[in-house]
Design an enzyme around this catalytic site. Structure first.
Site, short mmCIF file in Angstrom:
data_model
loop_
_atom_site.label_atom_id
_atom_site.label_comp_id
_atom_site.label_asym_id
_atom_site.label_seq_id
_atom_site.Cartn_x
_atom_site.Cartn_y
_atom_site.Cartn_z
N PHE A 209 0.84 -1.20 0.00
CA PHE A 209 0.00 0.00 0.00
C PHE A 209 0.87 1.25 0.00
O PHE A 209 1.77 1.38 0.83
CB PHE A 209 -0.93 0.03 1.23
CG PHE A 209 -1.84 1.23 1.24
CD1 PHE A 209 -2.96 1.27 0.44
CD2 PHE A 209 -1.55 2.33 2.04
CE1 PHE A 209 -3.79 2.39 0.44
CE2 PHE A 209 -2.37 3.45 2.04
CZ PHE A 209 -3.50 3.47 1.24
N ASP B 155 9.17 2.80 1.42
CA ASP B 155 8.01 3.48 1.99
C ASP B 155 7.95 3.16 3.48
O ASP B 155 7.52 2.07 3.88
CB ASP B 155 6.75 3.02 1.26
CG ASP B 155 5.48 3.71 1.78
OD1 ASP B 155 5.50 4.21 2.91
OD2 ASP B 155 4.49 3.72 1.04
N LYS C 21 2.55 9.63 8.46
CA LYS C 21 1.84 9.13 9.65
C LYS C 21 2.39 9.61 11.00
O LYS C 21 2.05 10.68 11.44
CB LYS C 21 1.77 7.61 9.60
CG LYS C 21 0.84 7.11 8.48
CD LYS C 21 0.23 5.76 8.75
CE LYS C 21 -0.95 5.52 7.82
NZ LYS C 21 -0.60 4.97 6.52
C1 LIG Z 1 -0.83 5.25 5.14
C2 LIG Z 1 0.18 4.88 4.15
C3 LIG Z 1 0.35 5.60 2.96
C4 LIG Z 1 -0.55 6.75 2.57
O1 LIG Z 1 -0.52 7.80 3.49
P1 LIG Z 1 -1.68 8.89 3.50
O2 LIG Z 1 -1.18 9.91 4.48
O3 LIG Z 1 -2.94 8.20 3.91
O4 LIG Z 1 -1.78 9.44 2.13
C5 LIG Z 1 1.35 5.20 2.10
N1 LIG Z 1 2.16 4.17 2.38
C6 LIG Z 1 2.04 3.47 3.53
C7 LIG Z 1 2.98 2.34 3.80
C8 LIG Z 1 1.04 3.77 4.43
O5 LIG Z 1 0.89 3.04 5.54
#
Ligand SMILES: *Cc1c(COP(=O)(O)O)cnc(C)c1O
Length: 403
Positions: free
Chosen positions: A136, A221, A250
């Site tokens: 994700f 990420d 986050k």
């Molecule tokens: C939450 C998340 C995102 C997206 O972040 P948003 O602030 O919701 O746009 C991207 N990559 C990872 C691994 C995430 O957990």
């Protein structure tokens, strides 16, 4: 109608139905406790999806945000301000290698910056991207294109990008997929939205080696895993491997919206003047919040307690004997409770009834990602209640089966 039901009715009338109707309406919080619209109190074990790292109302966050708001809330990027500089300095220091930072407002924006950056670095000759199955990376078109979850991705294609998905943690599949035509490899150290699934040990080193051999950029990420969640500043530090580009969001702002795209080494200077931008990115208030988060993690020694309490949490869950419980995985204060049946929704609902906020991240996994300031007593309060929560969820599932 309860106060929660009244709010839900108003919510449903004016907000788009993309989230469904959230079952709990929160009003305020203190530490790891939050209170809903009907005065019910909960122990918060999800922290707004691994975001509220200092819990709720932490004095350091309140002070930093209120003072900065009173002094100067916004400048745009026509003007610089000290908080954004300090924050970038801190991030580079924690990474421990030469790097440059672009500040955004969210995770998906951090990944969008990364996508533009690696494309700019590769030039037009390289043609495709590699990402991971069930990974994700966000909901905007670019980050969604590299997201390996068909249910949320497929309705919004085509994306105009050639993206190839390989199983997470599978170095052999990655080696097969990445050639000198590949722009970049996007991976998470632990797949959060897939149910807190860590990669096998040595995977990040293999990604590094494959990217070095082919010239593809290694984008890591750490939007969910970064800033202390795993007991280190960044999850990659457990393996001693550095990516080319690191994305964060986050937990970085402790509840204020902020994201960061960090380019290491030569990737720090790929963007030339005018190549990218954001009106709000690096906003003084969000930057002040992030500085308060980093400073508090240091001052309160939270990295050590995350490791220690994360192990306690996992051990206490693993010690529970219940037919619905298949196991527990993850790292630090970031765990997936694996179930033997797709009943995580019932577990989430029964946990809320018992005064605990958890997240049914996939049908058979319940995610726990509490504030990093959670105490031993609070963890034991949850694990002590978990057998009854599981029993109640099992009864709900039986009733479903009878219907
Ligand atoms: C939450 C998340 C995102 C997206 O972040 P948003 O602030 O919701 O746009 C991207 N990559 C990872 C691994 C995430 O957990």
């Amino acid at each position: 109608m309860s106060a929660t039901e009244q709010l839900q009715k108003r919510f449903d009338a004016v907000l788009m139905p993309n989230y469904g109707t959230p079952p709990v309406a929160l009003v305020r919080g203190e530490g790891c406790r939050v209170v809903d619209a009907d005065g019910r109190s909960y122990l918060d074990l999800i922290a707004g999806i691994a975001v509220s790292s200092l819990g709720h109302g932490h004095p350091a966050l309140v002070k930093a945000v209120s003072e900065q708001t009173a002094r100067l809330a916004h400048t745009s990027n026509l003007f610089l301000h000290e908080r954004e500089v300090e924050l970038a300095e801190k991030l580079v220091e924690k990474i421990g290698a030469p790097a440059r930072v672009f500040l955004a407002n969210s995770g998906t924006e951090a990944n969008e910056a990364a996508l533009k950056l690696v494309r700019r670095a590769a030039g037009p000759e390289r043609t495709y991207y590699v990402s991971t199955v069930a990974g994700f990376h966000g909901r905007t078109s670019g980050s969604l294109a590299i997201t390996g979850k068909p249910a949320i991705r497929d309705p919004f294609g085509p994306f105009g990008m050639d993206v190839r998905f390989v199983p997470h943690g599978d170095a052999a599949a990655l080696r097969e997929a990445v050639t000198d035509q590949c722009v970049a490899v996007f991976v998470e150290p632990v797949q959060g939205e897939a149910g807190v699934v860590p990669a096998a040990e040595g995977y990040l080193a293999a990604v590094r080696e494959i990217c070095d051999a082919t010239g593809a950029a290694f984008v890591l990420d750490e939007i969910q895993s970064g800033i202390g969640r795993t007991g280190r500043w960044f999850a990659h530090q457990a393996e001693g491997v550095l990516p080319d580009v690191l994305t964060l969001a986050k937990g970085l702002g402790g509840g204020l919206p902020i994201g960061a795209c960090v380019g290491l080494g030569r990737y720090g200077t790929v963007f030339a003047k005018g190549d990218h931008g954001s009106t709000f990115g690096g906003n003084p208030v969000a930057a002040a919040a992030a500085l308060a988060v980093i400073d508090t993690i240091e001052r309160e020694g939270l990295l050590d307690s995350v490791t220690e309490l994360g192990e306690l949490l996992a051990a206490e869950i693993a010690a529970i004997d219940h037919p619905l419980l298949a196991g527990v995985r993850g790292v630090g204060l970031w765990r997936g409770i694996q179930l033997t049946a797709p009943v995580s929704g019932h577990v989430q609902a029964r946990a809320a009834d018992a005064g605990f906020l958890v997240n049914a991240v996939t049908p058979d996994v319940v995610r726990i990602a509490p504030p990093l300031v959670i105490t031993r007593e609070e963890i034991l309060e949850f694990t002590g209640a978990l057998p009854d929560v599981l029993a109640a969820a099992a009864r709900d599932a039986e009733e479903d089966a009878r219907r």
